[in-house]
Motif scaffolding. Structure first.
Motif, PDB file in Angstrom:
ATOM      1  N   TRP A  43       0.838  -1.199   0.000  1.00 45.24           N
ATOM      2  CA  TRP A  43       0.000   0.000   0.000  1.00 45.24           C
ATOM      3  C   TRP A  43       0.874   1.250   0.000  1.00 45.24           C
ATOM      4  CZ3 TRP A  43      -5.483   0.634   0.793  1.00 45.24           C
ATOM      5  CH2 TRP A  43      -6.196  -0.569   0.759  1.00 45.24           C
ATOM      6  N   LEU A  44       0.485   2.234  -0.794  1.00 44.33           N
ATOM      7  CA  LEU A  44       1.212   3.494  -0.858  1.00 44.33           C
ATOM      8  C   LEU A  44       0.215   4.647  -0.952  1.00 44.33           C
ATOM      9  CD1 LEU A  44       3.835   5.184  -1.265  1.00 44.33           C
ATOM     10  CD2 LEU A  44       3.540   4.819  -3.725  1.00 44.33           C
ATOM     11  N   ALA A  45       0.343   5.603  -0.047  1.00 44.71           N
ATOM     12  CA  ALA A  45      -0.459   6.830  -0.106  1.00 44.71           C
ATOM     13  C   ALA A  45       0.495   7.999  -0.347  1.00 44.71           C
ATOM     14  CB  ALA A  45      -1.235   7.037   1.190  1.00 44.71           C
ATOM     15  N   GLU A  46       0.241   8.738  -1.424  1.00 44.27           N
ATOM     16  CA  GLU A  46       1.036   9.919  -1.762  1.00 44.27           C
ATOM     17  C   GLU A  46       0.156  11.147  -1.518  1.00 44.27           C
ATOM     18  OE1 GLU A  46       3.101   8.958  -5.761  1.00 44.27           O
ATOM     19  OE2 GLU A  46       1.355   7.630  -5.605  1.00 44.27           O
ATOM     20  N   ILE A  47       0.559  12.007  -0.610  1.00 42.01           N
ATOM     21  CA  ILE A  47      -0.263  13.148  -0.210  1.00 42.01           C
ATOM     22  C   ILE A  47       0.545  14.427  -0.384  1.00 42.01           C
ATOM     23  CG2 ILE A  47      -1.777  14.054   1.595  1.00 42.01           C
ATOM     24  CD1 ILE A  47      -1.278  11.266   3.007  1.00 42.01           C
ATOM     25  N   GLN A  48      -0.040  15.415  -1.041  1.00 35.27           N
ATOM     26  CA  GLN A  48       0.640  16.689  -1.276  1.00 35.27           C
ATOM     27  C   GLN A  48      -0.229  17.849  -0.806  1.00 35.27           C
ATOM     28  OE1 GLN A  48       1.371  16.404  -5.535  1.00 35.27           O
ATOM     29  NE2 GLN A  48       3.486  15.807  -5.159  1.00 35.27           N
ATOM     30  N   GLN A  49       0.440  18.861  -0.334  1.00 35.78           N
ATOM     31  CA  GLN A  49      -0.253  20.068   0.107  1.00 35.78           C
ATOM     32  C   GLN A  49      -0.702  20.884  -1.093  1.00 35.78           C
ATOM     33  OE1 GLN A  49       1.675  22.345   3.292  1.00 35.78           O
ATOM     34  NE2 GLN A  49       1.305  24.192   2.093  1.00 35.78           N
ATOM     35  N   ARG A  50      -1.857  21.520  -0.964  1.00 39.14           N
ATOM     36  CA  ARG A  50      -2.321  22.434  -1.992  1.00 39.14           C
ATOM     37  C   ARG A  50      -3.213  23.486  -1.335  1.00 39.14           C
ATOM     38  NH1 ARG A  50      -6.917  19.502  -5.746  1.00 39.14           N
ATOM     39  NH2 ARG A  50      -8.582  19.427  -4.188  1.00 39.14           N
ATOM     40  N   ALA A  51      -3.522  24.532  -2.073  1.00 41.24           N
ATOM     41  CA  ALA A  51      -4.343  25.600  -1.516  1.00 41.24           C
ATOM     42  C   ALA A  51      -5.680  25.045  -1.050  1.00 41.24           C
ATOM     43  CB  ALA A  51      -4.561  26.699  -2.556  1.00 41.24           C
ATOM     44  N   GLY A  52      -6.026  25.321   0.179  1.00 40.56           N
ATOM     45  CA  GLY A  52      -7.314  24.881   0.709  1.00 40.56           C
ATOM     46  C   GLY A  52      -7.342  23.459   1.197  1.00 40.56           C
ATOM     47  N   GLY A  53      -6.192  22.794   1.280  1.00 37.31           N
ATOM     48  CA  GLY A  53      -6.175  21.430   1.788  1.00 37.31           C
ATOM     49  C   GLY A  53      -5.059  20.578   1.217  1.00 37.31           C
ATOM     50  N   ALA A  54      -5.414  19.368   0.782  1.00 40.22           N
ATOM     51  CA  ALA A  54      -4.421  18.419   0.275  1.00 40.22           C
ATOM     52  C   ALA A  54      -5.061  17.551  -0.803  1.00 40.22           C
ATOM     53  CB  ALA A  54      -3.890  17.556   1.411  1.00 40.22           C
ATOM     54  N   HIS A  55      -4.209  16.896  -1.565  1.00 42.05           N
ATOM     55  CA  HIS A  55      -4.691  15.939  -2.568  1.00 42.05           C
ATOM     56  C   HIS A  55      -3.653  14.847  -2.719  1.00 42.05           C
ATOM     57  CE1 HIS A  55      -2.086  17.052  -6.097  1.00 42.05           C
ATOM     58  NE2 HIS A  55      -1.850  18.070  -5.276  1.00 42.05           N
ATOM     59  N   GLY A  56      -4.053  13.750  -3.332  1.00 42.97           N
ATOM     60  CA  GLY A  56      -3.092  12.669  -3.488  1.00 42.97           C
ATOM     61  C   GLY A  56      -3.702  11.442  -4.117  1.00 42.97           C
ATOM     62  N   ARG A  57      -3.049  10.306  -3.871  1.00 40.02           N
ATOM     63  CA  ARG A  57      -3.459   9.048  -4.479  1.00 40.02           C
ATOM     64  C   ARG A  57      -3.078   7.910  -3.549  1.00 40.02           C
ATOM     65  NH1 ARG A  57      -0.968   7.736 -10.255  1.00 40.02           N
ATOM     66  NH2 ARG A  57       0.948   7.993  -9.050  1.00 40.02           N
ATOM     67  N   VAL A  58      -3.953   6.933  -3.438  1.00 39.76           N
ATOM     68  CA  VAL A  58      -3.658   5.699  -2.721  1.00 39.76           C
ATOM     69  C   VAL A  58      -3.607   4.576  -3.749  1.00 39.76           C
ATOM     70  CG1 VAL A  58      -4.425   4.040  -0.989  1.00 39.76           C
ATOM     71  CG2 VAL A  58      -4.777   6.490  -0.599  1.00 39.76           C
ATOM     72  N   SER A  59      -2.513   3.823  -3.754  1.00 38.74           N
ATOM     73  CA  SER A  59      -2.360   2.730  -4.719  1.00 38.74           C
ATOM     74  C   SER A  59      -1.953   1.458  -3.998  1.00 38.74           C
ATOM     75  CB  SER A  59      -1.315   3.092  -5.782  1.00 38.74           C
ATOM     76  OG  SER A  59      -0.062   3.367  -5.178  1.00 38.74           O
ATOM     77  N   ILE A  60      -2.323   0.326  -4.599  1.00 37.92           N
ATOM     78  CA  ILE A  60      -1.934  -0.973  -4.062  1.00 37.92           C
ATOM     79  C   ILE A  60      -1.338  -1.811  -5.189  1.00 37.92           C
ATOM     80  CG2 ILE A  60      -3.566  -0.963  -2.138  1.00 37.92           C
ATOM     81  CD1 ILE A  60      -5.442  -2.684  -3.787  1.00 37.92           C
ATOM     82  N   LEU A  61      -0.274  -2.529  -4.874  1.00 40.66           N
ATOM     83  CA  LEU A  61       0.464  -3.357  -5.832  1.00 40.66           C
ATOM     84  C   LEU A  61       0.574  -4.758  -5.273  1.00 40.66           C
ATOM     85  CD1 LEU A  61       2.482  -3.819  -8.250  1.00 40.66           C
ATOM     86  CD2 LEU A  61       4.271  -3.039  -6.686  1.00 40.66           C
ATOM     87  N   GLN A  62       0.152  -5.746  -6.033  1.00 40.87           N
ATOM     88  CA  GLN A  62       0.243  -7.127  -5.571  1.00 40.87           C
ATOM     89  C   GLN A  62       1.692  -7.584  -5.578  1.00 40.87           C
ATOM     90  OE1 GLN A  62      -1.968 -10.098  -7.792  1.00 40.87           O
ATOM     91  NE2 GLN A  62      -2.436 -11.190  -5.906  1.00 40.87           N
ATOM     92  N   ILE A  63       2.136  -8.181  -4.476  1.00 39.39           N
ATOM     93  CA  ILE A  63       3.554  -8.543  -4.346  1.00 39.39           C
ATOM     94  C   ILE A  63       3.725 -10.004  -3.929  1.00 39.39           C
ATOM     95  CG2 ILE A  63       4.409  -6.218  -3.873  1.00 39.39           C
ATOM     96  CD1 ILE A  63       4.290  -6.923  -0.888  1.00 39.39           C
TER      97      ILE A  63
END
Length: 227
Positions: free
Chosen positions: A100-120
């Protein structure tokens, strides 16, 4: 890093960023029910790289960066590590056979990002890597070696995108492909103005984009097959 590796890496990043697919991502959907007042989630997307499934969902949050990260990090069964850098936060973890990987970035008025999962799954990965030299297209030169492969579904149509390397010049490889495509019933449709070495071919309802790139005395070719 050699030129072919750079080309494959670039194409891999481009394809994963641009090709959505239908998938069953129940674990990701659970997150979409979290704090619905502050979080907004995009539709789930998915792709296969060398047959390995990758699923992801993008999101936006009205909460500040670290509050957003803290909310996601509360799912300790998914995320066990936190890395903060340059107004961004990464959360990573292992759950069963999924990374599991969550990438979170700051932006005006809050945050945005992506959560991804990779089978291993180790056994599945080993099996897929052993098979990666195979060719999906019978009309390819036998000297072609698979370097990157991604398969997905877009609007109900199967899309396969691959990068091959070959011990032929770009011109010789292109000429070989043209002869064998025509003998297989493919019709040349157009030359891509934005990439002089790219061509579009069609056969019935299937389309094929072929783009070659010189790599010293050898070559690389990018294929996108939609059926």
């Amino acid at each position: 890093m050699n030129p072919l590796s750079v080309f494959c890496l670039y194409m891999g990043i481009l394809l994963l960023a641009c090709t959505p697919a239908r998938a069953d991502v129940g674990a990701l959907n659970e997150l979409a029910g979290m704090d619905t007042e502050r979080f907004r989630w995009a539709e789930p997307q998915a792709a296969h790289v060398y047959g390995v499934p990758i699923h992801w969902r993008e999101f936006s949050s009205s909460a500040a960066l670290f509050s957003t990260a803290q909310k996601l990090a509360g799912h300790g069964d998914r995320f066990q590590r936190v890395i903060a850098y340059n107004n961004s936060v990464l959360l990573t973890g292992i759950r069963a056979d999924w990374h599991w990987l969550a990438e979170i970035q700051q932006r005006a008025g809050g945050a945005h990002g992506r959560v991804s999962i990779l089978q291993i799954s180790p056994k599945k990965l080993e099996h897929l890597l052993q098979k990666r030299s195979g060719q999906a297209f019978p009309w390819l030169s036998k000297s072609a070696r698979l370097r990157f492969s991604q398969e997905s579904e877009v609007d109900g149509r199967r899309v396969m995108q691959q990068v091959y390397g070959a011990s032929l010049s770009a011109g010789d490889f292109t000429a070989y492909l043209q002869r064998h495509l025509r003998s297989s019933g493919w019709q040349h449709e157009a030359q891509m103005a934005w990439w002089p070495r790219a061509e579009v071919w069609r056969r019935a309802s299937s389309s094929l984009l072929v783009a070659s790139l010189p790599m010293g005395p050898d070559s690389a070719v990018f294929l996108q097959h939609i059926e």
